[in-house]
Each structure stands twice: as structure tokens, then as C-alpha cells.
Motif scaffolding. Sequence first.
Motif, PDB file in Angstrom:
ATOM      1  N   HIS A  74     -74.618  24.254 106.922  1.00  0.00           N
ATOM      2  CA  HIS A  74     -73.321  24.570 106.346  1.00  0.00           C
ATOM      3  C   HIS A  74     -73.429  25.054 104.895  1.00  0.00           C
ATOM      4  CE1 HIS A  74     -68.971  23.960 105.796  1.00  0.00           C
ATOM      5  NE2 HIS A  74     -69.269  23.447 104.620  1.00  0.00           N
TER       6      HIS A  74
ATOM      7  N   HIS B  16     -72.447  28.727 103.117  1.00  0.00           N
ATOM      8  CA  HIS B  16     -71.569  28.962 101.967  1.00  0.00           C
ATOM      9  C   HIS B  16     -72.176  30.014 101.023  1.00  0.00           C
ATOM     10  CE1 HIS B  16     -68.017  26.492 101.984  1.00  0.00           C
ATOM     11  NE2 HIS B  16     -68.667  25.377 102.244  1.00  0.00           N
TER      12      HIS B  16
ATOM     13  N   SER C 276     -67.423  21.652  96.626  1.00  0.00           N
ATOM     14  CA  SER C 276     -66.312  21.491  97.568  1.00  0.00           C
ATOM     15  C   SER C 276     -65.961  20.021  97.661  1.00  0.00           C
ATOM     16  CB  SER C 276     -66.723  22.015  98.946  1.00  0.00           C
ATOM     17  OG  SER C 276     -67.530  21.038  99.559  1.00  0.00           O
TER      18      SER C 276
ATOM     19  N   HIS D 200     -69.376  18.501  99.021  1.00  0.00           N
ATOM     20  CA  HIS D 200     -70.683  18.717  98.403  1.00  0.00           C
ATOM     21  C   HIS D 200     -70.578  19.319  97.005  1.00  0.00           C
ATOM     22  CE1 HIS D 200     -69.678  22.376 100.639  1.00  0.00           C
ATOM     23  NE2 HIS D 200     -69.668  21.631 101.710  1.00  0.00           N
TER      24      HIS D 200
ATOM     25  N   ASP E 142     -64.105  26.458 103.825  1.00  0.00           N
ATOM     26  CA  ASP E 142     -64.879  26.481 105.067  1.00  0.00           C
ATOM     27  C   ASP E 142     -64.300  27.490 106.045  1.00  0.00           C
ATOM     28  OD1 ASP E 142     -66.346  24.515 103.909  1.00  0.00           O
ATOM     29  OD2 ASP E 142     -65.584  22.888 105.164  1.00  0.00           O
TER      30      ASP E 142
HETATM   31 ZN   LIG Z   1     -68.061  23.456 102.910  1.00  0.00          ZN
END
Ligand SMILES: [Zn+2]
Lengths: 347, 212
Positions: free
Chosen positions: A114, A118, A139, A142, A310
Motif C-alpha cells: 500500500h 502511494h 495519512s 502511516h 486511498d
Molecule cells: Zn494510505
Amino acid sequence: MTHEPLVLGIETSCDETGIGIVRGTTLLADAVASSVDEHARFGGVVPEVASRAHLEAMVPTLRRAAETAGIRLSDVDAVAVTSGPGLAGALLVGVAAAKALALGLDKPLYGVNHLAAHVAVDQLEHGPLPEPCLALLVSGGHSSLLQVTDLTLGVDPMGATIDDAAGEAFDKVARLLGLPFPGGPHIDRVAAEGQITIDFPRGLTSRRDLERHRFDFSFSGLKTAVARWVEAKERAGEPVPVADVAASFQEAVCDVLVRKALDAARERGIEDLMIGGGVAANSRLRAMAVERAAAAGVRVRVPRPGLCTDNGAMVAALGAEMVARGRTPSALDLPADSSLPVTTVLS
Amino acid sequence: MLLAFDTATPLVTVAVANGSDVLAESVAVTPMKHGEQLAPQIEAVLAEAGVHRTALTAIAVGVGPGPFTGLRVGLVTARTLGHVLDVPVHGVCSLDVLAVEAVATGTVSGDFAVATDARRKEVYTARYDGTGVRRRGPEVLRPLDAATDLPVVGEGARLYPDAFGHAVAPIRPSAGWLARAVAESRVELLGPEPLYLRRPDAVAPGPVRPVS
Ligand SMILES: [Zn+2]
């Protein structure tokens, strides 16, 4: 010119069901169904609610993406999916759907990270990533600083949050100020009407902290400092200047993020900084990064806000890169891994 | 040509059938690995039966009740595969599949119950008449609240002998019987909607707690 691969990407690591379709680095569709409204009253994402919503949204979102892209699913050359990190039950729905697609279409499957996705999404807007490049990912889940050379081979983690993620701090402070969930957009909006009047602490910036945590982040102390400040006002019977608190808090977060990112760029001699993740949609972070990076001789790339949060396009973008660089596809027994390390970009 | 699978118990089961004729069937060995096992098992069962994916004309999937994560793997797989292959997807209550097998293999005669493991010291349960028609349920109950002297099909009877004294086979739903039940119209066809029977565990947060 050779035929560029048509890649479909599936993202279900949190509360957005995202289906993206790209041809090479050209974005054809980015369909997202969000269950955020269902989580709002709980003040955070409820995993079981998110998982149920992913199941319901999967086929309608697939259909919408294919329609928008003007393709038939049978045209797809490869399927990519977020295999981690994220909420275990939520990831599982996306991974199972991706396998069903790969099986039904008889096309290769790529289980991707993931966080790396990004980073990859920026290629859809600003072309190939410079090599090397520095990525600041921020985010609700994270906060990481990564050095990226060939994204399909791996990333070099330089720093990460040691407690709350940046977006989490936005959510918690928003709640403190009586603003709705998710907090990021609301803080951004309210802060625009406020002044930076309060000098909130910058986590892990003291000389001693910098020795051990030069490129790491900490937002838990900042959140507590905001809470204390607000409580003191309330106790004194004074009105809380919500806009000023929001602006001052936001300034403290952005200051640390940009300062550490530019320090990392200087340290590694890197001239390009990519910023991604939901918090990269914050207007102050974007403005501050552009301004300070220019002064430091660093170029900044930030995808448009819709591609920072996302989405499936980012997964498709990374999948297309895997295909273009001839990486080996994942097996059909690919597991969903909620704690997939950032260093594993393809599983 | 029907592809059938059930993920409403700890074990994944997959079958492919031509009418009532089950061409190949498999049951997972390792429990609680639905996400890893279902797609490879579908691929293997199709290969074993010598059936190409494009020859499939329908999909049947167990819709539970059962543990949620496994259930969703089965349902999202069925829906997505049905969408991409453009074939209808039939949902079948997983307890009904156990009931059909019990009636067809003669382990029950007259009224009986089905009970499966709902974890948290509860069972998913339903009541059937001697022909395998569901008369009550499915519902989620504590074993003692579902206690019966009737024959009880499913894992629940093995787990809670105090409540269910008369345990009979089968223990777990089989995809082969799911396929036969659909082919022979012995079960009610449902949409591919999960039978959760429980709300998500979620609590709204209380007021902001002071830090000082
Ligand atoms: Zn994310």
C-alpha cells in the motif's frame, strides 16, 4: 511504441473500496466507494463495518471503473491489489476479489504494498519518478520517510512515526475541537480562518532526540499539548479560539514533516521530494513544502488531493510498473498481510 | 456446468458439477485460511474436472451463517467471478446444505436440527422437517437455548453434547452436496448476500477525556 499494459488495481486496506484502471502511466478510471460516513459516529474506522462495506461495494465499483475507462474487463492485462499493510479483514476482501478476477480472466496477479502504491500514483500525474527520489507518506495510518530508487524492487525506510500517524493526530485534535471525523479536511478548512498564535511542540526535534530519531516523527505529545491548552482555556471559562488552535496545530505538524523531509534530502543528496497519503491533501502542507523546498533547491511532487487519499489508481499504477519492469507475478495463494513491512513492495 | 463452494466453516470446500454429477471436489486441509486457499482450490478443482472456466454456467456459494471473514472471502469471490464470467450466482444457506445431505444419505428421518459453531460459545442453528425443508431459523443462539433431543447435524452437536444429545452426520457442509442440492432444486436459492446474523461490534466513543 509497444502496447502498454492495461492494469486494474484494487485497494481495500481501510475504509475506501478503490478500483483504478491505468494503461501504462495513463489514468483511465479511479472509482472509489467510501464507508467513511458509517464510521463517523464511532470517531474512527470500525474494521467489521469497513469489511462489510467492501463486500457490498466491490462489484458495483468494478463495474463503474470499467465503464468510466471504456474497457471490458476481458481487455485487462494484469490485476494488482493491496496485499498489505492495513486492516486484516478489509484487505482480505480486496485480495479475494483480485484473485477471482485473475482467475476469471486468466491474467497475472500482483499483490503490492500500500505504501509503495502511494508513491507510484504520482507517475500518473507527473510522469516517471526521478531515481533516486525521497517520499514522505503521511495519512491516518502511516507517516514514513522513504528513499526510493526502483519502486518495483524495494524502498529504503529512513524514518517513521514512533507513535500516532500524522492523520491520526488530525482526527484526535479535531475531536478535541468538536470538529467531525475525519479531522484532516475540517482542520484544514477551519485553520484557514485562524492565526498561528500558539507555539505547540515539534516532536523529536530536540538535539537529543535528533541523535536517535533524526528522521522519525512523533505526534502523540503534540496532541496532548493541544488537549492541555484547550482544557486550560475551558477551565478559565474563556472561549476556545478553535480556528487559531487548528492553525497552530496544523503548523506544528507541517513544520516537522517538511523540516525532516528536507533534512533527509540534504543528507542523501536527493533533489526530488514526493509527498503522498491523505495528509498530503492538506493545503498548508502543500504550500509549506513547495516554499521551503524551493529555498533548499529541492523539487516537490504532490499528486492532486483525490490521488493522495486511498484509491485503486495507485495500486494499478504500481501494478503497471511491475508489469513494465517484468517482475514475477504473485501466486494465487497470496496472503493478505496486515503488517506487511514497507520494504516488501511485491508479495 | 456449476462451480460450488462454501467458506462458512473453518474449512474451504469447492466442487464442480455437471447437473447432479459432481466431477471434482476438494476440502481444505488447514483451517481458517480461506483467503489463501479458495482461489487455488477453484483452479485445482476445475483442472481436475477438465472444465475450462469459460464453460461454467452458474456459481453456487454458501452464504452462511458462519464466521464473517471466511464468509466474505467466499461471497466476494463468487460475486466477482460471476461478474467477470457473466454467469448467475446463487446463494444457499450453508445449514440447508447440511440438511440436504443428511436427508439424502438417511442419517435423519423425521424432524431434525442443524447446529454449527458460531464461536463465542454460541451456535448457528435451524430446524428442518423430514424432507429437509427449513421450518425455523437460521438464528444464533446459546447451545442451551437451542437444546433438543432431535437428531442434530453439524459441528455444533459435537461441540455441545450437553445441549445436543443426538449427534448425526454430516459435520460440515460439502460443496459437492451444495452443487447437487442446487441442481436438484432441493434448496431455496437466495441472493449472494451474507447471513451475518450479528451486528458489527462497535461502540460510539464517550466524551473526550481530560489529559490533565
Ligand atoms: Zn494510505
